[in-house]
Design an enzyme around this catalytic site. Structure first.
Site, PDB file in Angstrom:
ATOM      1  N   ASP A  62       0.881  -1.178   0.000  1.00  0.00           N
ATOM      2  CA  ASP A  62       0.000   0.000   0.000  1.00  0.00           C
ATOM      3  C   ASP A  62       0.914   1.222   0.000  1.00  0.00           C
ATOM      4  O   ASP A  62       1.567   1.514   1.010  1.00  0.00           O
ATOM      5  CB  ASP A  62      -0.899  -0.021   1.236  1.00  0.00           C
ATOM      6  CG  ASP A  62      -1.836   1.179   1.274  1.00  0.00           C
ATOM      7  OD1 ASP A  62      -1.664   2.114   0.448  1.00  0.00           O
ATOM      8  OD2 ASP A  62      -2.735   1.200   2.135  1.00  0.00           O
ATOM      9  N   ASN A  89       3.909   4.983  -9.656  1.00  0.00           N
ATOM     10  CA  ASN A  89       2.824   4.948 -10.639  1.00  0.00           C
ATOM     11  C   ASN A  89       1.451   4.660 -10.024  1.00  0.00           C
ATOM     12  O   ASN A  89       0.435   5.058 -10.582  1.00  0.00           O
ATOM     13  CB  ASN A  89       3.178   3.879 -11.694  1.00  0.00           C
ATOM     14  CG  ASN A  89       1.998   3.436 -12.521  1.00  0.00           C
ATOM     15  OD1 ASN A  89       1.608   4.096 -13.477  1.00  0.00           O
ATOM     16  ND2 ASN A  89       1.392   2.307 -12.135  1.00  0.00           N
ATOM     17  N   TYR A 161      -7.532  14.958  -6.701  1.00  0.00           N
ATOM     18  CA  TYR A 161      -6.585  14.328  -7.626  1.00  0.00           C
ATOM     19  C   TYR A 161      -5.658  15.372  -8.263  1.00  0.00           C
ATOM     20  O   TYR A 161      -4.439  15.199  -8.312  1.00  0.00           O
ATOM     21  CB  TYR A 161      -7.395  13.601  -8.696  1.00  0.00           C
ATOM     22  CG  TYR A 161      -6.606  12.825  -9.721  1.00  0.00           C
ATOM     23  CD1 TYR A 161      -6.026  11.593  -9.409  1.00  0.00           C
ATOM     24  CD2 TYR A 161      -6.455  13.310 -11.027  1.00  0.00           C
ATOM     25  CE1 TYR A 161      -5.323  10.873 -10.359  1.00  0.00           C
ATOM     26  CE2 TYR A 161      -5.764  12.595 -11.982  1.00  0.00           C
ATOM     27  CZ  TYR A 161      -5.198  11.366 -11.644  1.00  0.00           C
ATOM     28  OH  TYR A 161      -4.505  10.659 -12.599  1.00  0.00           O
ATOM     29  N   LYS A 165      -1.687  15.632  -7.857  1.00  0.00           N
ATOM     30  CA  LYS A 165      -0.821  15.488  -9.036  1.00  0.00           C
ATOM     31  C   LYS A 165       0.064  16.729  -9.219  1.00  0.00           C
ATOM     32  O   LYS A 165       1.225  16.605  -9.620  1.00  0.00           O
ATOM     33  CB  LYS A 165      -1.658  15.226 -10.288  1.00  0.00           C
ATOM     34  CG  LYS A 165      -2.298  13.831 -10.326  1.00  0.00           C
ATOM     35  CD  LYS A 165      -1.254  12.736 -10.216  1.00  0.00           C
ATOM     36  CE  LYS A 165      -1.763  11.376 -10.670  1.00  0.00           C
ATOM     37  NZ  LYS A 165      -0.769  10.301 -10.433  1.00  0.00           N
ATOM     38  N   THR A 195      -7.300   2.639 -19.283  1.00  0.00           N
ATOM     39  CA  THR A 195      -6.977   1.711 -18.184  1.00  0.00           C
ATOM     40  C   THR A 195      -8.204   1.564 -17.278  1.00  0.00           C
ATOM     41  O   THR A 195      -9.237   2.193 -17.526  1.00  0.00           O
ATOM     42  CB  THR A 195      -5.816   2.279 -17.326  1.00  0.00           C
ATOM     43  OG1 THR A 195      -6.294   3.477 -16.680  1.00  0.00           O
ATOM     44  CG2 THR A 195      -4.587   2.601 -18.147  1.00  0.00           C
TER      45      THR A 195
HETATM   46  P1  NAD Z   1      -4.860   1.452 -13.142  1.00  0.00           P
HETATM   47  O1  NAD Z   1      -6.013   1.497 -12.222  1.00  0.00           O
HETATM   48  O2  NAD Z   1      -4.907   0.506 -14.295  1.00  0.00           O
HETATM   49  O3  NAD Z   1      -3.513   1.188 -12.352  1.00  0.00           O
HETATM   50  C1  NAD Z   1      -3.289   1.685 -11.050  1.00  0.00           C
HETATM   51  C2  NAD Z   1      -2.700   0.570 -10.198  1.00  0.00           C
HETATM   52  O4  NAD Z   1      -2.388   1.123  -8.912  1.00  0.00           O
HETATM   53  C3  NAD Z   1      -3.693  -0.593  -9.949  1.00  0.00           C
HETATM   54  O5  NAD Z   1      -3.088  -1.833 -10.258  1.00  0.00           O
HETATM   55  C4  NAD Z   1      -4.028  -0.469  -8.466  1.00  0.00           C
HETATM   56  O6  NAD Z   1      -4.274  -1.723  -7.830  1.00  0.00           O
HETATM   57  C5  NAD Z   1      -2.773   0.166  -7.919  1.00  0.00           C
HETATM   58  N1  NAD Z   1      -3.008   0.867  -6.636  1.00  0.00           N
HETATM   59  C6  NAD Z   1      -4.041   1.676  -6.306  1.00  0.00           C
HETATM   60  N2  NAD Z   1      -3.900   2.110  -5.047  1.00  0.00           N
HETATM   61  C7  NAD Z   1      -2.760   1.578  -4.577  1.00  0.00           C
HETATM   62  C8  NAD Z   1      -2.075   1.666  -3.336  1.00  0.00           C
HETATM   63  N3  NAD Z   1      -2.559   2.371  -2.310  1.00  0.00           N
HETATM   64  N4  NAD Z   1      -0.915   0.982  -3.195  1.00  0.00           N
HETATM   65  C9  NAD Z   1      -0.414   0.248  -4.226  1.00  0.00           C
HETATM   66  N5  NAD Z   1      -1.031   0.107  -5.413  1.00  0.00           N
HETATM   67  C10 NAD Z   1      -2.178   0.783  -5.591  1.00  0.00           C
HETATM   68  O7  NAD Z   1      -4.700   2.961 -13.677  1.00  0.00           O
HETATM   69  P2  NAD Z   1      -3.594   3.653 -14.614  1.00  0.00           P
HETATM   70  O8  NAD Z   1      -4.327   4.559 -15.506  1.00  0.00           O
HETATM   71  O9  NAD Z   1      -2.662   2.653 -15.191  1.00  0.00           O
HETATM   72  O10 NAD Z   1      -2.852   4.570 -13.532  1.00  0.00           O
HETATM   73  C11 NAD Z   1      -1.450   4.598 -13.365  1.00  0.00           C
HETATM   74  C12 NAD Z   1      -1.023   6.014 -12.982  1.00  0.00           C
HETATM   75  O11 NAD Z   1      -1.196   6.889 -14.102  1.00  0.00           O
HETATM   76  C13 NAD Z   1      -1.821   6.649 -11.837  1.00  0.00           C
HETATM   77  O12 NAD Z   1      -0.946   7.368 -10.993  1.00  0.00           O
HETATM   78  C14 NAD Z   1      -2.750   7.608 -12.536  1.00  0.00           C
HETATM   79  O13 NAD Z   1      -3.171   8.667 -11.705  1.00  0.00           O
HETATM   80  C15 NAD Z   1      -1.857   8.058 -13.668  1.00  0.00           C
HETATM   81  N6  NAD Z   1      -2.576   8.672 -14.782  1.00  0.00           N
HETATM   82  C16 NAD Z   1      -3.302   7.901 -15.634  1.00  0.00           C
HETATM   83  C17 NAD Z   1      -3.962   8.513 -16.693  1.00  0.00           C
HETATM   84  C18 NAD Z   1      -4.725   7.700 -17.698  1.00  0.00           C
HETATM   85  O14 NAD Z   1      -5.206   8.293 -18.708  1.00  0.00           O
HETATM   86  N7  NAD Z   1      -4.854   6.381 -17.518  1.00  0.00           N
HETATM   87  C19 NAD Z   1      -3.923   9.905 -16.843  1.00  0.00           C
HETATM   88  C20 NAD Z   1      -3.169  10.661 -15.957  1.00  0.00           C
HETATM   89  C21 NAD Z   1      -2.486  10.025 -14.928  1.00  0.00           C
END
Ligand code: NAD
Length: 285
Positions: A62, A89, A161, A165, A195
């Site tokens: 976590d 990430n 958020y 960020k 995602t």
């Molecule tokens: P995702 O939900 O597929 O992946 C996020 C992962 O983080 C999941 O596997 C989840 O289990 C894990 N997670 C959540 N809380 C957690 C915790 N407390 N401890 C450990 N693991 C934890 O989403 P994603 O889109 O791949 O997100 C990855 C990163 O990219 C994030 O930081 C997100 O904010 C950022 N992001 C994504 C987008 C997008 O368009 N997908 C845009 C901007 C930023």
């Protein structure tokens, strides 16, 4: 094999962008610690990488807990002797308009993202400091995950958020000023990809990110397009430090960050009227 033998932690490696990064790192020869709150997801990605011949270590974590961050850094060093690359990430969303946002929604998002980045970063920094003090020339890299939300796109409904960020973008700049003395560069990405996080976003975003029906068409929102930038920033020869890159499909764009415009000035004391005149060009009635 641009990351051959490198030891890397990817938080939130169990799905989406983190999964794509773990698998790219594995393909490039890295040893990858797949850290995720969902153990099964971490194990699934580790098994995928291992099936392709890579050394993978799944671990439940976590990121919002400092003791967990310390354990994972220690576990990595115990298993592989050192840490070279940290990819922060992991993330979640709890969107709500300001007047409806609960304290729990605010705290959880800020804790997972902002504290979650800080905690792993500080324990990794401590590890690199100890190696530097022992005389080693460390060449490490940190890649943080910011977002357009909170930096160049003020997204309504994402006060928690976006603030977290933007905090990560600021943390990146401070860490990039601090950590070169222990051999680490620190950068951040602001990705866009389809995602678990974005698939349920209603309306135009979800629609825009839909996988193209034509299998030969370029799938701009596949998370695999994000990972090569993370891979490059992770390589020991990459000179980049203290930058934020937007990355989406076939486009990588460097953000220009906070910068000052031209100053308006006075030779004497400011008055409210003078400020209004100089800033707005309109005298106070
Ligand atoms: P995702 O939900 O597929 O992946 C996020 C992962 O983080 C999941 O596997 C989840 O289990 C894990 N997670 C959540 N809380 C957690 C915790 N407390 N401890 C450990 N693991 C934890 O989403 P994603 O889109 O791949 O997100 C990855 C990163 O990219 C994030 O930081 C997100 O904010 C950022 N992001 C994504 C987008 C997008 O368009 N997908 C845009 C901007 C930023």
């Amino acid at each position: 094999m641009r990351l051959k033998g490198k030891v890397c932690i990817v938080t939130g490696g169990g799905s989406g962008i983190g999964r794509a990064t773990c698998l790219l790192f594995a393909k490039e020869g890295a040893r990858v610690v797949v850290a995720d709150k969902r153990q099964q997801a971490a194990e699934g990605v580790a098994a995928e990488g291992a099936a392709a011949g890579a050394t993978m270590l799944p671990t439940m974590m976590d990121v919002s807990r400092d003791d967990d961050a310390q354990r994972v850094v220690h576990q990595t060093v115990e298993a592989f002797g050192r840490l070279d690359v940290l990819v922060n990430n992991a993330g979640i969303l709890r969107d709500n308009f300001l007047h409806r946002m609960t304290e729990e929604e605010w705290d959880l998002v800020v804790r997972v993202h902002l504290k979650g980045h800080w905690a792993t970063l500080r324990h990794a920094a401590d590890h690199w400091r100890a190696r530097t003090k022992a005389g080693e020339s460390v060449r490490a890299s940190v890649i943080n995950t910011a977002s357009a939300s909170g930096t160049f796109l003020p997204n309504a409904g994402q006060a928690n958020y976006g603030a977290a960020k933007a905090g990560i973008a600021a943390l990146t700049l401070v860490a990039a000023a601090e950590l070169p003395r222990v051999g680490a560069r620190v950068n951040a990405i602001a990705p866009v990809a389809r995602t678990r996080l974005t698939v349920d976003v209603p309306g135009i975003v979800g629609e825009m990110m839909r996988k193209p029906e034509d299998p030969s068409a370029f799938d701009a929102f596949d998370p695999r397009h994000v990972s090569p930038l993370v891979g490059y920033l992770a390589t020991a020869d990459c000179p980049i430090n203290g930058k934020l890159f937007a990355v989406q499909g076939g486009a990588i764009t460097e953000a220009s960050g906070w910068s000052l415009g031209e100053a308006v000035q006075t030779d004497g004391d400011w008055t409210v009227e003078l400020v209004a005149e100089r800033l707005g060009g309109v005298a106070v009635a």
